[in-house]
Motif scaffolding. Structure first.
Motif, PDB file in Angstrom:
ATOM      1  N   GLU A 134      -2.730   6.954   0.312  1.00 16.95           N
ATOM      2  CA  GLU A 134      -1.430   6.262   0.231  1.00 16.95           C
ATOM      3  C   GLU A 134      -1.011   6.108  -1.230  1.00 16.95           C
TER       4      GLU A 134
ATOM      5  N   ASP B  30       3.718   3.902   2.153  1.00 13.40           N
ATOM      6  CA  ASP B  30       3.869   4.461   3.500  1.00 13.40           C
ATOM      7  C   ASP B  30       2.509   4.826   4.088  1.00 13.40           C
ATOM      8  N   ALA B  31       2.347   4.501   5.362  1.00  7.03           N
ATOM      9  CA  ALA B  31       1.115   4.887   6.056  1.00  7.03           C
ATOM     10  C   ALA B  31       1.062   6.407   6.192  1.00  7.03           C
ATOM     11  N   THR B  32      -0.112   6.956   6.006  1.00  8.83           N
ATOM     12  CA  THR B  32      -0.277   8.408   6.156  1.00  8.83           C
ATOM     13  C   THR B  32      -1.088   8.755   7.397  1.00  8.83           C
TER      14      THR B  32
ATOM     15  N   PRO C 247      -6.905   2.116   5.855  1.00 11.56           N
ATOM     16  CA  PRO C 247      -6.207   3.045   4.964  1.00 11.56           C
ATOM     17  C   PRO C 247      -6.862   4.425   4.997  1.00 11.56           C
TER      18      PRO C 247
ATOM     19  N   ARG D  18       0.829  -1.207   0.000  1.00 10.55           N
ATOM     20  CA  ARG D  18       0.000   0.000   0.000  1.00 10.55           C
ATOM     21  C   ARG D  18       0.862   1.255   0.000  1.00 10.55           C
TER      22      ARG D  18
END
Length: 200
Positions: free
Chosen positions: A30, A18-20, A26, A16
């Motif tokens: 991303e 980098d996590a935001t 989610p 996915r």
């Protein structure tokens, strides 16, 4: 790029990105990431002269929503490989939490049982390996009856032959299972030879 590597194994991994935001859900913004890994092609020297497999106590948790998918959570297989160390075996066979044979730690499995070829169903857990599909297809093309079925772990006590499959190994016959010599019968061996010639 491919020309610079020659014969090699290519692994594609899609994440996915980098996590935001914190949490499991989610955020929706991303940026997916594709990871390409190249490994040297396998050689016969990597395989032991006698391929031994053992049954492991390690179990795979059943979750039909994830069954068949090659996702990145492989902690169960990591623990199983750790349990395999010191056994002298090349591969360890794993069952599900309900006692069904599923796979090896790094392979799908094919058994000769009561005169027919069978591979475990993976509708509750396990990975639908690329080469597993190839073996099933080639068996059909060769007129070899190969059944996909639920197989109890206890069935391993009476299987007459066994082979492992993954894209690195091909369809690899096993000579010894849980200390018992296997029959080396022609059905699996002929199918392994057929799969091997697909690379030529």
């Amino acid at each position: 790029m491919a020309a610079s590597h020659g014969e090699a194994l290519l692994k594609l991994q899609l994440t996915r990105g980098d996590a935001t935001a914190r949490g499991y859900a989610p955020a929706g913004n991303e940026q997916p990431r594709l990871i390409i890994s190249v490994y040297a092609a396998s050689t016969p020297a990597e395989l032991p002269a006698t391929v031994r497999a053992v049954s492991l106590r390690s179990r795979l948790g059943e979750n039909p929503d994830l069954a068949g998918i090659k996702h990145c959570n492989r902690l169960e297989q990591v623990l199983a490989r750790a349990a395999l160390q010191g056994t002298g075996a090349f591969e360890g066979l794993m069952g599900s939490s309900s006692g069904q044979l599923i796979s090896g730690t790094m392979s799908n499995v094919f058994l000769e049982l009561d005169g027919e070829l069978v591979t475990p169903a993976i509708d509750q857990c396990g990975v639908a390996g690329v080469l597993r599909a190839v073996v099933i297809r080639e068996a059909a093309l060769a007129g070899v009856r190969l059944r996909v079925a639920a197989i109890a772990l206890s069935t391993l006590d009476r299987c007459s032959d066994l082979a492992l499959s993954n894209v690195r190994l091909g369809l690899l016959p096993v000579q010894e299972l849980d200390g018992r010599l296997l029959a080396q019968s022609p059905m699996l061996r002929d199918l392994a030879m057929r799969v091997e010639t697909l690379d030529e």
